[in-house]
Design an enzyme around this catalytic site. Structure first.
Site, mmCIF file in Angstrom:
data_model
loop_
_atom_site.group_PDB
_atom_site.id
_atom_site.type_symbol
_atom_site.label_atom_id
_atom_site.label_comp_id
_atom_site.label_asym_id
_atom_site.label_seq_id
_atom_site.Cartn_x
_atom_site.Cartn_y
_atom_site.Cartn_z
ATOM 1 N N LYS A 197 111.712 7.137 95.755
ATOM 2 C CA LYS A 197 112.872 6.544 95.670
ATOM 3 C C LYS A 197 114.386 6.180 96.959
ATOM 4 C CE LYS A 197 116.500 4.194 94.827
ATOM 5 N NZ LYS A 197 117.672 3.782 95.632
ATOM 6 N N GLY A 250 121.284 13.724 93.729
ATOM 7 C CA GLY A 250 122.225 12.694 93.567
ATOM 8 C C GLY A 250 123.840 13.314 92.905
ATOM 9 N N SER A 251 124.730 12.488 91.669
ATOM 10 C CA SER A 251 125.159 12.762 91.407
ATOM 11 C C SER A 251 125.359 13.631 90.699
ATOM 12 C CB SER A 251 126.816 11.951 91.624
ATOM 13 O OG SER A 251 125.994 10.629 91.066
ATOM 14 N N GLU A 253 127.183 12.191 87.976
ATOM 15 C CA GLU A 253 127.040 11.136 87.035
ATOM 16 C C GLU A 253 125.995 10.533 86.748
ATOM 17 O OE1 GLU A 253 130.138 12.073 88.631
ATOM 18 O OE2 GLU A 253 130.665 12.202 87.206
ATOM 19 N N GLY A 255 123.228 11.604 87.791
ATOM 20 C CA GLY A 255 122.315 12.790 86.631
ATOM 21 C C GLY A 255 121.944 12.444 85.772
ATOM 22 N N GLU A 272 119.149 17.674 90.491
ATOM 23 C CA GLU A 272 119.538 19.128 91.374
ATOM 24 C C GLU A 272 121.310 17.564 91.922
ATOM 25 O OE1 GLU A 272 119.281 21.339 93.119
ATOM 26 O OE2 GLU A 272 116.913 21.627 92.980
ATOM 27 N N CYS A 306 125.815 18.892 99.380
ATOM 28 C CA CYS A 306 126.146 19.480 98.137
ATOM 29 C C CYS A 306 126.738 20.632 97.814
ATOM 30 C CB CYS A 306 124.738 19.051 97.223
ATOM 31 S SG CYS A 306 123.214 19.988 98.259
ATOM 32 N N GLU A 402 134.971 16.874 93.148
ATOM 33 C CA GLU A 402 133.680 16.837 94.555
ATOM 34 C C GLU A 402 134.244 15.786 95.380
ATOM 35 O OE1 GLU A 402 129.783 15.398 94.412
ATOM 36 O OE2 GLU A 402 129.053 17.001 95.824
HETATM 37 P P1 NAD Z 1 123.719 9.126 93.588
HETATM 38 O O1 NAD Z 1 124.168 9.995 91.673
HETATM 39 O O2 NAD Z 1 124.499 7.645 94.028
HETATM 40 O O3 NAD Z 1 122.104 8.303 93.941
HETATM 41 C C1 NAD Z 1 121.098 9.402 94.624
HETATM 42 C C2 NAD Z 1 120.017 7.659 93.730
HETATM 43 O O4 NAD Z 1 119.858 7.689 92.651
HETATM 44 C C3 NAD Z 1 119.890 7.190 94.621
HETATM 45 O O5 NAD Z 1 118.867 6.830 95.385
HETATM 46 C C4 NAD Z 1 120.622 5.576 93.909
HETATM 47 O O6 NAD Z 1 120.396 5.242 94.070
HETATM 48 C C5 NAD Z 1 119.489 6.824 92.678
HETATM 49 N N1 NAD Z 1 119.724 6.402 91.141
HETATM 50 C C6 NAD Z 1 121.827 5.228 90.671
HETATM 51 N N2 NAD Z 1 121.671 4.781 90.351
HETATM 52 C C7 NAD Z 1 120.961 5.563 89.397
HETATM 53 C C8 NAD Z 1 119.681 4.909 87.741
HETATM 54 N N3 NAD Z 1 120.790 4.327 86.982
HETATM 55 N N4 NAD Z 1 118.834 5.793 87.972
HETATM 56 C C9 NAD Z 1 118.148 6.288 88.675
HETATM 57 N N5 NAD Z 1 118.941 6.257 90.041
HETATM 58 C C10 NAD Z 1 119.818 5.826 90.529
HETATM 59 O O7 NAD Z 1 124.683 9.391 94.559
HETATM 60 P P2 NAD Z 1 124.558 9.610 96.115
HETATM 61 O O8 NAD Z 1 125.913 8.845 96.186
HETATM 62 O O9 NAD Z 1 123.563 8.928 96.763
HETATM 63 O O10 NAD Z 1 124.324 11.754 96.610
HETATM 64 C C11 NAD Z 1 125.373 11.758 96.955
HETATM 65 C C12 NAD Z 1 125.303 13.149 95.431
HETATM 66 O O11 NAD Z 1 123.906 13.794 95.921
HETATM 67 C C13 NAD Z 1 126.762 13.875 96.097
HETATM 68 O O12 NAD Z 1 127.227 14.258 94.707
HETATM 69 C C14 NAD Z 1 125.865 15.387 96.329
HETATM 70 O O13 NAD Z 1 126.433 16.141 95.839
HETATM 71 C C15 NAD Z 1 124.976 15.015 95.477
HETATM 72 N N6 NAD Z 1 123.542 16.254 95.872
HETATM 73 C C16 NAD Z 1 123.274 17.310 95.572
HETATM 74 C C17 NAD Z 1 122.454 17.909 96.150
HETATM 75 C C18 NAD Z 1 121.476 19.286 95.282
HETATM 76 O O14 NAD Z 1 120.359 19.609 96.010
HETATM 77 N N7 NAD Z 1 122.546 19.625 94.227
HETATM 78 C C19 NAD Z 1 121.714 17.542 97.263
HETATM 79 C C20 NAD Z 1 122.300 16.166 98.171
HETATM 80 C C21 NAD Z 1 122.753 15.954 97.710
#
Ligand code: NAD
Length: 499
Positions: A197, A250-251, A253, A255, A272, A306, A402
């Protein structure tokens, strides 16, 4: 809909690609979303829509997971050499399509073509080739029995590694292709099947990857791609009972929501998450190299990394000079559309992200931060924010949270003890870098900084063989290296009584 709004030169295949509405990939076929709904995809350099992706929902996820579950029965039994060969073939195809993929990544995300070519596509090829090698090197172990069980009995015991099953992979928008490949490659190497996804803002490179997966000859159902929003497509994927492992980037929150949902069914999961990575420049550092390193650490990929070096701690004796140097670097960045050859830094990924970053900058200024460079949105179409340097204090919200944009918070320190406390005073623990010419201090700080990765005299260097991930709220589990492979395997203990 206005296609190719900035008249950027598109490779012919991308012109055709952007002209069509994009479907979902299930069982090696392209299918329309069951809702019939589509999501506009924006070019962040122009702020206008360039194409549409499918808005997948729970029914589409169900179809994709069923396909992956069926495919797992045979894919998990293929020989390791078959899996290795297919992964190598896919890596070759990505390399052959590098220009097309880089261009799409740049249009979709806003990043410069140089970063897209090297940071996204080039590193993805390397990573996939590395992971292909693991397919043929997965080993269990034979273990001696340690305790007396039955008098006179002899035993033989071994631990076999088995693929965990169907993997639900959810990725963010900052490195769309490479984040997808960080998950797909080790999963496929171990014999797992995948439902991917991508982020709703940046799904295009994943869809091209889907075409290449079919072309490479992967059997139907081994990889399926469902585009759509987190709530509609991501959440049902995490909740699906046939998904055995969730791998999420992702974020923090989101996560936490994903982790809680996964635990409800005791699924395996890897998270992550975000970071607020400190850069520590000691008084004995090479100042010129540190200024360049600190600048690249934050402004690379528009600060949407990130591991972005977003907290800059500089020894007080060199503080003013280093901050002036980073501010000069920021002022000299050529902020342009990513696909412009002169681009030094592109726009942020979306209107929402640009507003979020500008709100953070405003909150910092309100709390008393001093603007040394940038400090606002650029007055033009698209989602451009000026590279920003703020003299800050530890208690400010911009230092604690962040921002995920081109904003660095600079603060002075007195000694190692103080800077360690400041660096560790955060809920995050993804990465850090230390700039020094003193080897003893480098090792000492590396041991004491609470982070999954500590770089010394460099920042944002990722190697396929080195595990990557966070401590504290930056995540659970590791990607890259053997650790990544282990994350897609279960131990099966077999104990035989021989007499
Ligand atoms: P996000 O958490 O908003 O979204 C990430 C993904 O999760 C998207 O595909 C989104 O559609 C999906 N998503 C959203 N709500 C969901 C739910 N309830 N259930 C399942 N999936 C859901 O993050 P973002 O804004 O897309 O990315 C930025 C964040 O990602 C930043 O916090 C960044 O630090 C982090 N990030 C971490 C790493 C790492 O390896 N640690 C790498 C890249 C980005």
């Amino acid at each position: 809909m206005n296609k190719n709004t900035n008249n950027n030169p598109l490779v012919a295949k991308n012109q055709e690609f952007l002209a069509e509405d994009h479907k979902l990939m299930i069982n090696n076929e392209w299918v329309t979303p069951s809702s019939g709904d589509y999501i506009d995809v924006f070019d962040p350099s122009a702020g206008s829509a360039v194409t549409r992706i499918s808005s997948g929902n729970a029914d589409d996820v169900d179809n994709a997971v069923n396909a992956a579950s069926e495919a797992f029965k045979s894919w998990s039994k293929t020989t390791p050499l078959t899996r290795q060969s297919l992964l190598l073939r896919l890596a070759d195809l990505i390399e052959e399509n590098a220009e097309r993929l880089s261009e799409i990544e740049s249009i979709d995300n806003g990043k410069s073509l140089i970063i897209a070519r090297n940071g996204d596509v080039g590193s993805s090829v390397n990573f996939m080739r590395y992971m292909a090698g693991w397919a043929t090197k997965i080993t269990g172990s034979t273990l001696d029995i340690s305790a007396p069980h039955m008098p006179g009995a002899e035993f033989h015991a071994y631990v076999k590694k088995q693929p965990v099953g169907v993997v639900g992979a959810i990725v963010p928008w900052n490195f769309p292709l490479s984040m997808s490949i960080w998950k797909i490659a080790p999963a496929l190497a171990t014999g797992c099947t995948v439902v991917l996804k991508p982020a709703e803002q940046t799904s295009l490179s994943a869809l091209i990857l889907g075409e290449l997966i079919i072309e490479a000859g992967f059997p139907a159902g081994v990889v399926n791609i469902i585009t759509g929003y987190g709530q509609n497509a991501g959440s049902p994927l995490v909740a699906h009972p046939k998904v055995n492992k969730v791998t999420f980037t992702g974020s923090v929150e989101t996560g936490k929501i994903v982790g809680r949902q996964a635990v409800g069914q005791m699924k395996r999961f890897t998270l992550e998450l975000g970071g607020k990575s400190p850069i520590i420049i000691r008084e004995d550092a090479n100042v010129e190299a540190s200024i360049l390193g600190a600048s690249m650490a934050i402004f690379f990929n528009q600060g949407q990394t990130c591991t972005a070096g977003s907290r800059l701690y500089v020894h007080k004796s060199i503080f003013d000079g280093v901050v002036a140097g980073v501010a000069e670097f920021a002022n000299n960045i050529n902020v342009q559309p990513g696909y412009d050859a002169a681009c030094g830094m592109g726009p942020l990924v979306s209107k929402e992200q640009s507003k979020r970053v500008c709100d953070f900058i405003a909150s910092g200024i309100e709390e008393g931060a001093e603007v040394m460079a940038g400090g606002a949105k650029l007055d033009r179409d698209g989602y451009f924010v000026a590279p920003t340097v703020l003299k800050s204090t530890q208690d400010m919200r911009i230092v604690q949270e962040e921002i995920f944009g081109p904003v660095v918070c600079a603060m002075p320190f007195d000694d190692d003890e103080e800077v360690l406390e400041l660096a560790n005073e955060t809920r995050y623990g993804l990465a850090a870098s230390v700039w020094t010419q003193n080897l003893r201090s480098a090792h000492d700080l590396a041991a004491k900084i609470q982070a999954g990765t500590v770089w010394v005299n460099c920042h944002n260097v990722f190697d396929p063989n080195l595990p990557f991930g966070g401590v504290k709220q930056s995540g659970i589990g590791r990607e890259l290296g053997k650790a990544s492979i282990d994350g897609y395997l279960e131990d099966k203990t077999v104990l035989m009584k021989l007499n």
